[in-house]
Design an enzyme around this catalytic site. Sequence first.
Site, PDB file in Angstrom:
ATOM      1  N   HIS A  17       0.853  -1.184   0.000  1.00  0.00           N
ATOM      2  CA  HIS A  17       0.000   0.000   0.000  1.00  0.00           C
ATOM      3  C   HIS A  17       0.889   1.234   0.000  1.00  0.00           C
ATOM      4  CE1 HIS A  17      -2.948   2.949   1.905  1.00  0.00           C
ATOM      5  NE2 HIS A  17      -3.413   2.673   0.700  1.00  0.00           N
ATOM      6  N   ASP A  19       1.019   5.459  -0.252  1.00  0.00           N
ATOM      7  CA  ASP A  19       0.450   6.811  -0.240  1.00  0.00           C
ATOM      8  C   ASP A  19       1.582   7.753  -0.630  1.00  0.00           C
ATOM      9  OD1 ASP A  19      -2.082   6.027   0.817  1.00  0.00           O
ATOM     10  OD2 ASP A  19      -1.203   5.952   2.812  1.00  0.00           O
ATOM     11  N   LEU A  48      16.198   7.420   0.769  1.00  0.00           N
ATOM     12  CA  LEU A  48      16.064   7.773  -0.638  1.00  0.00           C
ATOM     13  C   LEU A  48      15.862   6.516  -1.476  1.00  0.00           C
ATOM     14  CD1 LEU A  48      18.820  10.506  -1.043  1.00  0.00           C
ATOM     15  CD2 LEU A  48      16.359  10.838  -1.354  1.00  0.00           C
ATOM     16  N   LYS A  66       5.636   3.046   6.957  1.00  0.00           N
ATOM     17  CA  LYS A  66       4.435   3.270   7.772  1.00  0.00           C
ATOM     18  C   LYS A  66       4.489   2.459   9.058  1.00  0.00           C
ATOM     19  CE  LYS A  66       1.270   4.003   3.870  1.00  0.00           C
ATOM     20  NZ  LYS A  66       0.003   3.573   3.257  1.00  0.00           N
ATOM     21  N   THR A  68       6.400   0.609  12.114  1.00  0.00           N
ATOM     22  CA  THR A  68       7.645   0.782  12.868  1.00  0.00           C
ATOM     23  C   THR A  68       8.586  -0.390  12.616  1.00  0.00           C
ATOM     24  OG1 THR A  68       6.426   1.965  14.588  1.00  0.00           O
ATOM     25  CG2 THR A  68       8.624   1.160  15.159  1.00  0.00           C
ATOM     26  N   GLN A  83      12.944  -0.613  -1.386  1.00  0.00           N
ATOM     27  CA  GLN A  83      13.706   0.514  -1.936  1.00  0.00           C
ATOM     28  C   GLN A  83      13.920   0.343  -3.440  1.00  0.00           C
ATOM     29  OE1 GLN A  83      17.865   0.921  -0.747  1.00  0.00           O
ATOM     30  NE2 GLN A  83      17.558   3.120  -0.414  1.00  0.00           N
TER      31      GLN A  83
END
Length: 393
Positions: A17, A19, A48, A66, A68, A83
Site C-alpha cells: 500500500h 500513499d 532515498l 508506515k 515501525t 527501496q
Amino acid sequence: MYLIGEALVGDGAELAHIDLIMGNKEGAVGQAFANSISQLSKGHTPLLAVVRPNLPTKPSTLIIPKVTLKKEYQVNQMFGPVQAAVAKAVADSIEEGVFEGVDIEDTVIMASVFVHPTAQDYNKIYRFNYGAMKLALRRALDRFPDVETLLHEKDRAAHAVMGFKVQRLWDPPYLQVAMDLVDRNHMNRVLDELPQNDHLIIEAGTPLIKKFGLSIISEIRERRPNAFIVADLKTLDTGNLEARMTADAGADAVVISGLAPISTIEKAIEDTRKTGIYTVIDMLNVKDPVAVVKQLKVKPDVVELHRGIDVEDTAYAWGDIPAIKKAGGERLLVATAGGIRQGVVKDARKAGADILVVGRAITASKNIQHAAEEFLEELSTEEIDQFRIMTDF
C-alpha cells in the site's frame, strides 16, 4: 504543484500500500521532504529511493515506512526489495512518458510504504510495491479519481482489508424482510436461509426488539455481516437518543413513528445524519403522510406507508407516492408494508414504491429461501456488478 496518489496492490502478508505526495522543491512538498530527511524518527527513518547503491532515481523520491521497523529483517526488507521497487517504478515511469510535462529536476516525491511485519517473500514484496508505486504515480499525475468516478464507485466499494461491505440504499428496488418474531431460533433460521442478495434488507421487527432489546442487532450482524439492517423501534419520543442507541447497536437504519411530534422526528433525523445511519418514518395510522413530510425541516431517507397486521384485510392503498417523493426530495425512498404478497409486487412498483416490506409471507414459509427469491424475481433485480471482473477498477 501538489499532487496526491494512492494504490493498493497484491494480497496476503506481502500486500503493498503506497500513499504519496508529489510537488515542487520550493513548495510545501519540498519543505516536507527536507524536514523528513533531516529529522529522523526511530523506526520510521526515511530513505532515498535508489535503483542500486549509488544510483538514486529521479525525481528524487523519499520512502517513509508506515510500520515501525523493530527487527533486522524488517530493515532488510525496506532497504532491499522495497527501496529497489519504488526506485525502479519511478525510473520506469519516466521512460514510459508518465512524467511528460513535469520538470523532473524541480520535483520531489514522498512515498509512505506499508510492509506487514509477517511479510517474508522478497519477490512478492518487490513486485507488489513496484506495481503499487507505478499505479500511485499515474493516479497522482492523472488527478485520479475525478468526482464522477468517486460518486459512481463509493457505494459499490468494499474495502479489501476491512473484510466486509457496508451496504447503502442507492440501487432500488429492494426487498425488506421484516422479522416480527419473538423466537430466537426462528430468527436464526430466517437469517441462515435468506439468500445473499444486494437488494435484500433485513429488519429487526418491533416484537423482536421488545423481546431481546437492541442487542439482537449484534446477533443479526454476526450471521449477516454484509446486510443492511433496519431497527424498527417506532420511536414516539426521545428521537435523538433512540437514533443514537440504534447506531451504537450496529444497525443501518432506525424507524421513527410518523405519529411522533415533528420536533422528535427532526431530532432523530439530525442524529442519524451525525452517526451515518438512515431514518425511516413509519406512517402507520398517519392520515396525511405528505403533510408530515412537508413539515419537516430536515427530510428522512425513507418514508414507509404501512398497514398494520391487525388491519391487513383492508384493501391495498399506497397513497400518493409521487407527492411524498416531491415533498421529501429526489433522494427520498418510499417503502410499502403490511400484508405484501407476490401478486401485488408489480402494482406497488408501478405506484412508485422503492422498497417492499414483506414479513410472514417469507418468515413463516416452509422454504424461506425460495419464498424470498420469488419476491426478488418479481422485483426484477440484478446483483450489483455481478459480471464485473474487479482488479483495482
